[in-house]
Design a protein around this motif. Sequence first.
Motif, PDB file in Angstrom:
ATOM      1  N   LEU A  30       0.822  -1.208   0.000  1.00  0.00           N
ATOM      2  CA  LEU A  30       0.000   0.000   0.000  1.00  0.00           C
ATOM      3  C   LEU A  30       0.856   1.258   0.000  1.00  0.00           C
ATOM      4  O   LEU A  30       0.538   2.250  -0.672  1.00  0.00           O
ATOM      5  CB  LEU A  30      -0.940  -0.003   1.210  1.00  0.00           C
ATOM      6  N   VAL A  31       1.952   1.214   0.764  1.00  0.00           N
ATOM      7  CA  VAL A  31       2.877   2.359   0.786  1.00  0.00           C
ATOM      8  C   VAL A  31       3.519   2.543  -0.590  1.00  0.00           C
ATOM      9  O   VAL A  31       3.612   3.672  -1.105  1.00  0.00           O
ATOM     10  CB  VAL A  31       3.957   2.162   1.866  1.00  0.00           C
ATOM     11  N   ASP A  36       3.172   5.826  -2.892  1.00  0.00           N
ATOM     12  CA  ASP A  36       4.336   6.592  -3.326  1.00  0.00           C
ATOM     13  C   ASP A  36       4.368   6.769  -4.841  1.00  0.00           C
ATOM     14  O   ASP A  36       4.803   7.810  -5.355  1.00  0.00           O
ATOM     15  CB  ASP A  36       5.624   5.909  -2.864  1.00  0.00           C
ATOM     16  N   SER A  37       3.891   5.751  -5.565  1.00  0.00           N
ATOM     17  CA  SER A  37       3.971   5.823  -7.028  1.00  0.00           C
ATOM     18  C   SER A  37       2.761   6.483  -7.668  1.00  0.00           C
ATOM     19  O   SER A  37       2.873   7.068  -8.747  1.00  0.00           O
ATOM     20  CB  SER A  37       4.148   4.415  -7.619  1.00  0.00           C
ATOM     21  N   THR A  38       1.587   6.415  -7.022  1.00  0.00           N
ATOM     22  CA  THR A  38       0.362   6.934  -7.644  1.00  0.00           C
ATOM     23  C   THR A  38      -0.310   8.043  -6.845  1.00  0.00           C
ATOM     24  O   THR A  38      -1.179   8.741  -7.376  1.00  0.00           O
ATOM     25  CB  THR A  38      -0.668   5.799  -7.837  1.00  0.00           C
TER      26      THR A  38
END
Length: 676
Positions: A324-325, A329-331
């Motif tokens: 989830l992290v 971080d990416s989206t």
Amino acid sequence: MSSLKEICEWPLDQLPPRHPRDDSVPHAPVRNHNLGAEQQRQALQNALRYFPPEWHETLAPEFAEELRQYGHIYMYRFRSDIRMRAYPISEYPCETRQAAAVMHMIMNNLDPRVAQFPHELVTYGGNGQVFSNWAQFRLTMHYLSRMTEDQTLAMYSGHPQGLFPSHRQAPRVVITNGMVVPNYSSRQDYDRMFALGVTMYGQMTAGSYCYIGPQGIVHGTTITVMNAGRRYIGVNDLRGKVFLTSGLGGMSGAQAKAAVISGCVGVIAEVSKEALMKRHDQGWLVEVTDNLDDLMNRIREARRRKEPTSIGYHGNIVDIWERLVADFDSTGELLVDLASDQTSCHNPFNGGYYPVQLSFDEANQMMHENPEGFKNLVQESLRRQVTAINKLADNGLYFWDYGNAFLLEASRAGADVRKEGDTTGTRFRYPSYVQDIMGDIFSMGFGPFRWVCTSAEPSDLATTDEIATTVLEDIINAGVPEKTKQQYQDNITWIKEAGRHGMVVGSQARILYSDQKGRVAIAAAFNQAVADGKLQGPVVISRDHHDVSGTDSPFRETSNVYDGSAFCADMAVQNVIGDSFRGATWVALHNGGGVGWGEVMNGGFGLVLDGSEEAGERAKLMLGWDVSNGVARRSWSGNANAKETICRAMEENSKLKVTVPHQVEDDSLLERALQS
């Protein structure tokens, strides 16, 4: 197969055949006893004293092998062949219906559909025992079958000390579990004493015979999630909201059902495929996956469609948190709204929490063969989990501690969970659900009220559902404060949903949350229904010890007590003493239930409503104390809801006189006085 009559026979006339270990049922993790040579001799001697000397030659090497292989002497040979379940009360070979009701409850706790590790006599929580060994089970059933109404059975941490002359108004059974001198209440002391066979961990309702399967925590979780939604994300409708948690064994198995009833998307991780599939097969868990990519896609889909569902992930919860992290971080997309944890973290190093670095089987092997290395991995895993939680919580997630000692153990592992400025030692970065969600409900006198229809007839349960609903509706119509009305209405909704969702696992049981007025009125109505023949057998009422006055637990039930008394246990002890002479059929006082050995004291009761006038009077007198004791204590600690509730109770009962606190109106007065 044995009969009910045969399991009550003692002493046995012949040595039963040895039972091979049954791999068709889940078994408790191997325990580490850490006994020296002399202590192992003592453990063996303690076990053999249940049996005549002529059997010792056969049993001694067998019990020694169990101690070596499993870390405890369970006496598997004496496990009964009878199908363990809650039989109709009329089938038990007893002198009194009170004793038969206790037997009904004991066998429900050991029903494989209910119990987590039935052959190790563990009901839930990884180590919540009904008894310490099978000889204790058989001897207890024998005593109950012979008990008269002027005898009381004393239970010492699973051991039936015996039947003692008593009187009709006294409890039929008095239970204590884990009562040790305070300086010897560490986990290491527990491991040693449990291996010696001299004490046990009764959890909350396992060792008091009051567990009703995961339904109890379904209700508590449902109420908690609904109130969390109202308080923290400002919604009454949780459709499209995601609740992330972990654990599907024992009590935590209820989370999937609670999520669906609450209307949200429940995501629950579970490392044991056996536990996960048990809940899926029971219909408590809707979906199952072991693929993290598939899980993320399914969460997105269910959120978009606002689809109430429960998704079980076969794997470690830390993997989900860290994924989830990574996705955030990416989206920038936060996929979870509400989150908690319901692993058995009170028992983190013996199967209550599984570290992310190991597979399930590897962990079970390492916790026995290299306990220190296993402990290090558990603590590293807890730190990783908290790091991920913190990242998402800083960006809008709401996380709470579910009273399973998760934050306590994480803090001991060095995770960043301490609340800045806390001087009490009981407050963390994330609140206990009691502090921020359920505490005010307890202070209003609301808590878990349970009943079991001992006829074992589903029609009786349906009748009691109707009775309870009618009683609560009548109380609302007579007029109650708005906050109280909201709680009653939530529980009326629950009762209707419980019947529709098929909550029964084991005994024909139900739970709701009610205050003193509701509990007394429902009990009276049940008792009258038994007297009128509307019910086919007596009703046992009880509660989870997790209640208004049953438990002193600074990291859970009393975590919102801020006058410095959160670590004091007068309330739980007084609760049991008071219940015992006000009419309870049995009472129980435990060390350790809920958040772990040495961390809590809790008390509970069972009361048989047999339709007699005497039973009705007992219920009224005992339930009044059982609730008001805790409300009064919470009022004295400064809780405004509790003060309002107890003052209203005093207005309604002229015999109730409670010491009410005077609050300091000017806080600066304290500082000035101390400076002078």
